[in-house]
Design an enzyme around this catalytic site. Structure first.
Site, PDB file in Angstrom:
ATOM      1  N   LYS A  25      45.801  32.444  45.858  1.00  0.00           N
ATOM      2  CA  LYS A  25      44.651  31.720  45.351  1.00  0.00           C
ATOM      3  C   LYS A  25      44.468  30.419  46.126  1.00  0.00           C
ATOM      4  CE  LYS A  25      45.423  33.106  40.489  1.00  0.00           C
ATOM      5  NZ  LYS A  25      44.152  33.768  40.169  1.00  0.00           N
TER       6      LYS A  25
ATOM      7  N   ASP B 116      46.426  39.698  43.411  1.00  0.00           N
ATOM      8  CA  ASP B 116      46.007  38.751  42.382  1.00  0.00           C
ATOM      9  C   ASP B 116      45.501  39.459  41.128  1.00  0.00           C
ATOM     10  OD1 ASP B 116      45.632  36.254  41.289  1.00  0.00           O
ATOM     11  OD2 ASP B 116      43.662  35.937  42.197  1.00  0.00           O
TER      12      ASP B 116
ATOM     13  N   ARG C 127      47.114  43.326  35.043  1.00  0.00           N
ATOM     14  CA  ARG C 127      46.880  44.698  34.576  1.00  0.00           C
ATOM     15  C   ARG C 127      48.031  45.623  34.947  1.00  0.00           C
ATOM     16  NH1 ARG C 127      41.384  45.113  37.834  1.00  0.00           N
ATOM     17  NH2 ARG C 127      41.483  42.925  37.197  1.00  0.00           N
TER      18      ARG C 127
END
Length: 463
Positions: free
Chosen positions: A241, A311, A315
């Site tokens: 990020k 990223d 999940r």
């Protein structure tokens, strides 16, 4: 972790009365004031607009009574937690609500949740006003909720150097001990074998990943499983990020905090169910052994997952946790996750998205959200979008690779790992209050925890 010992003074304790007023009863209230108080209210320009306060003196100059404006209580934008504003507006002292049109349980809860302060690293500010428990409410029930919220907020607010997977485990163990629950934690080589995607996401960190599994309640009761995403910090992995995107990544375990908070409320309420709480706890870090874009992971369920983006790690760990949850064939699975920016773009920070295939359950969720003042908005599990997760080399990709429907495709990804549990609710939440509102101080928030408690109280009431 620190627990803010929020409290209510016993009902009947001597205290300064607060009269909540809307426009409809303003004339009756002014007629009951002393001439001095009526003149003072007029001189200060007090009107019963939402959040307005008038501190009425006695004839000897002491604070004798508080007038508090509710505004238009029938307006769509009316905030049912407006009483929480009083914490910042009143001087230190003891106060009580007079019986009025105000929902006193909601008002007491708003007061307590507004009194929350995260002071682990900074000296606490001046003492706050305290509230006497209204005689007409179940004060212990309100306190249970407020304290569970405070404990969850503490977890979210703690920076990542003070909260890793081990500290989440410690919080779960403390909860298990408090309520007599069983707890099992999987880590190391066993984690790699049993929960390979949890291991893959967390293996680059110096703080080992783990899978926390807590159970409470009689074995023959209806089974409800809560699953919380516990990413203690998310660098984005090798798909790193930007610095601005990492500033709030200590909150990426907000789903775990919400699940722990909801579990505390449920166990404290003694609901008639078999509760299971599953938290995959990891740090998505960067090192030579980090999982990579293009890697193919084999999930606990046996499905293979191509990594389109490191990223999108939340999940992955939830997928293994959901496979574990479904194996027990529970009556209901609820998962909590700070999962997608797409949900925030669609609904903003205050309104978590939720997904379920069960229309009756969706209606119950929406009702519980209104009753608990913990609102959500349903988004569709649009089945045709599942093809966006197709992979040429694996059973599915962990991202769609395009800019559209990110929250929906994330929810569809999770459904692949609990396909036989039709009563499944997925919450995609923000876990943070960007600014202070009544009952919602700026900082970490356990969105949907109070909603889930209200929902489960309705579905599985206590004795």
């Amino acid at each position: 972790m620190q627990l803010h010992l929020l409290d209510l003074l016993p009902a009947g304790t001597a205290a300064i009365p607060i009269r909540a007023i809307d426009q409809a009863n303003w004339d009756n209230v002014t007629a009951a004031l002393t001439p001095v108080q009526r003149a003072y209210a007029g001189t200060t320009g007090f009107t019963p607009k939402a959040g307005r306060v008038c501190l009425l003196p006695s004839e000897d100059g002491r604070l004798e009574r508080v007038l508090f404006g509710l505004g238009d209580t029938k307006a769509a934008a009316h905030d049912s937690f407006v009483a929480g504003r009083l914490v910042a507006l009143l001087p230190e002292g003891r106060y009580r609500f007079e019986e009025s049109g105000l929902d006193l349980a909601d008002a007491a809860l708003a007061w307590l949740m507004s009194s929350y302060r995260f002071d682990r690293y900074k000296k606490a500010a001046a003492a706050l006003p305290v509230l006497v428990a209204p005689e007409s409410i179940d004060a212990e029930a309100v306190l249970r909720i407020a304290r569970a919220v405070a404990a969850g907020r503490d977890l979210v607010n703690t920076p990542s150097n003070g909260l890793g997977p081990a500290e989440i485990e410690a919080a779960a163990r403390a909860l298990a001990e408090r309520f007599g629950a069983a707890i099992n934690v999987t880590s190391g080589e066993e984690l790699e074998q049993e929960f390979p995607m949890v291991h893959a996401v967390g293996k680059a960190s110096t703080r080992p990943p783990r899978l926390i599994d807590l159970t409470w309640g009689p074995a023959d009761a209806p089974r409800v499983t809560l699953v919380g995403k516990g990413v203690v910090f998310d660098t984005g992995g090798l798909d790193i990020k930007p610095s601005s995107g990492m500033l709030l990544m200590k909150k990426d375990m907000g789903g775990a905090a919400a699940a722990l908070s909801a579990a505390e409320m449920v166990m404290g309420s003694g609901l008639k169910l078999r509760l299971r709480l599953i938290i995959p706890a990891v740090e998505n870090a960067i090192a030579g052994n980090a999982f990579r874009p293009g890697d193919i992971l084999t999930a606990r369920s046996g499905l293979t997952v191509e990594i389109g983006n490191t990223d999108a790690e939340g999940r992955l760990i939830l997928a293994d946790a959901l496979s574990l949850a479904e194996a027990e064939k529970p009556d209901l699975i609820i998962d909590f996750a700070t999962l997608t920016g797409a949900a925030r773009t669609a609904l903003g920070p205050d309104l978590p998205a939720f997904f379920t295939e069960d229309d009756a359950l969706a209606s119950a969720v929406e009702t519980a959200g209104r009753e608990a003042i913990d609102p959500v908005w349903r988004l569709p599990l649009h089945a045709p979008y599942a093809s966006l997760l197709d992979s040429k080399v694996a059973d599915l990709n962990n991202v769609s690779g395009g800019p559209f429907a990110g929250a929906i495709t994330a929810a569809l990804f999770l459904r692949r790992f609990a396909p036989n549990t039709k009563r499944h609710v997925h919450f995609d939440l923000y876990g943070w209050n960007p600014s202070t509102k009544p009952g919602r101080p700026e900082g970490g928030e356990v969105q949907t925890a109070r909603l889930v408690h209200q929902l489960l109280k309705t579905l599985y009431p206590a004795d």
